[in-house]
Design an enzyme around this catalytic site. Structure first.
Site, PDB file in Angstrom:
ATOM      1  N   LYS A  87       0.757  -1.254  -0.041  1.00 22.76           N
ATOM      2  CA  LYS A  87      -0.013   0.096  -0.015  1.00 22.76           C
ATOM      3  C   LYS A  87       0.881   1.366  -0.103  1.00 22.76           C
ATOM      4  CE  LYS A  87      -4.435   1.177   2.373  1.00 22.76           C
ATOM      5  NZ  LYS A  87      -5.004   1.016   3.691  1.00 22.76           N
TER       6      LYS A  87
HETATM    7  C1  E4P Z   1      -8.252   2.166   3.459  1.00 24.95           C
HETATM    8  O1  E4P Z   1      -7.541   1.320   3.021  1.00 24.95           O
HETATM    9  C2  E4P Z   1      -8.413   2.719   4.791  1.00 24.95           C
HETATM   10  O2  E4P Z   1      -7.689   1.968   5.482  1.00 24.95           O
HETATM   11  C3  E4P Z   1      -9.532   3.200   5.439  1.00 24.95           C
HETATM   12  O3  E4P Z   1     -10.512   2.624   4.524  1.00 24.95           O
HETATM   13  C4  E4P Z   1      -9.655   4.401   5.918  1.00 24.95           C
HETATM   14  O4  E4P Z   1     -10.834   4.400   6.418  1.00 24.95           O
HETATM   15  P1  E4P Z   1     -11.322   5.586   7.523  1.00 24.95           P
HETATM   16  O5  E4P Z   1     -11.683   6.894   7.000  1.00 24.95           O
HETATM   17  O6  E4P Z   1     -12.623   5.131   8.229  1.00 24.95           O
HETATM   18  O7  E4P Z   1     -10.258   5.871   8.481  1.00 24.95           O
END
Ligand code: E4P
Length: 217
Positions: A87
């Site tokens: 990522k």
């Molecule tokens: C995506 O991969 C992120 O981990 C995640 O969806 C972030 O979500 P949030 O806005 O609830 O922190």
């Protein structure tokens, strides 16, 4: 449409896996910290533990923000397990790193995407997944689902193979609307996935069926 769970909590990952509908996991540094997983070795071990629970892709995020650092960390993460997807944040160095990993056969998830232009860049660099954060856009009075629709249109226009991974899902209607728009994947908390089960007519109907069965016997 694939269902990923957005957590580093092993119990919740097991729970979703046991439902038989889980296709993968996304994590991020905040989710790791929430589970009190700290220190490089513990973090790496935790990714392997997650891979051993699920059958699908597991996104593991780099911490470095420079090209060399991202490549070094990403290669280490990819070595951990076949299911790992590296990522990478949507920054200039990140785009370079995504291109590098694409050229070297390492799968990537471009994270922190908030505009169609960013999603276009991620696809050009060959990202396996692009992660538009719809909940965080909604939080600032911007329609997150509209972004998913824009990216779908752009990717379809040119046949980009990058999968749209709708992230920052907050509730069940995000999931249903992403399915209608044609997101390839959603990632959300267990509560948003389990929320799809709920309907009062299912509950009252089942109660009635069981009561009638009992009377008939
Ligand atoms: C995506 O991969 C992120 O981990 C995640 O969806 C972030 O979500 P949030 O806005 O609830 O922190």
């Amino acid at each position: 449409m694939k269902f990923f769970i957005d957590t580093a909590n092993l119990d919740q990952i097991r729970e979703a896996q046991n439902m038989g509908i889980l296709d993968g996991v996304t994590t991020n540094p905040s989710l790791m910290a929430k589970e009190k997983i700290t220190g490089r070795n513990n973090i790496l071990k935790h990714y392997v533990d997650i891979c051993n629970i699920v059958d699908g892709d597991v996104s593991a995020e780099v911490i470095a923000t420079d090209f060399e650092g991202m490549v070094k960390e990403g290669e280490e993460l990819a070595e951990l397990h076949d299911q790992i997807v590296v990522k990478i944040p949507m920054i200039k160095e990140g785009v370079k790193a995504i291109k590098y990993f694409t050229d070297h056969g390492i799968r990537t998830n471009c994270t922190l995407v908030f505009s169609a232009g960013q999603a276009l860049l991620a696809a050009k660099a060959g990202a396996t997944y692009v992660s538009p954060f719809i909940g965080r856009l909604d939080d600032i009075s911007t329609d997150g689902l509209e972004l998913i629709a824009d990216i779908r249109l752009i990717y379809d226009n040119f046949g980009f193979e990058t999968q749209i991974l709708a992230a920052s899902i907050r509730h069940t209607m995000h999931i249903v609307n992403c399915a209608k728009i044609g997101a390839d994947v959603i990632t959300g908390p267990l509560s948003s996935i389990e929320g799809l089960l709920k309907h009062p007519l299912t509950d009252s109907g089942l109660k009635q069926f069981l009561a009638d069965h009992k009377r008939g016997n």
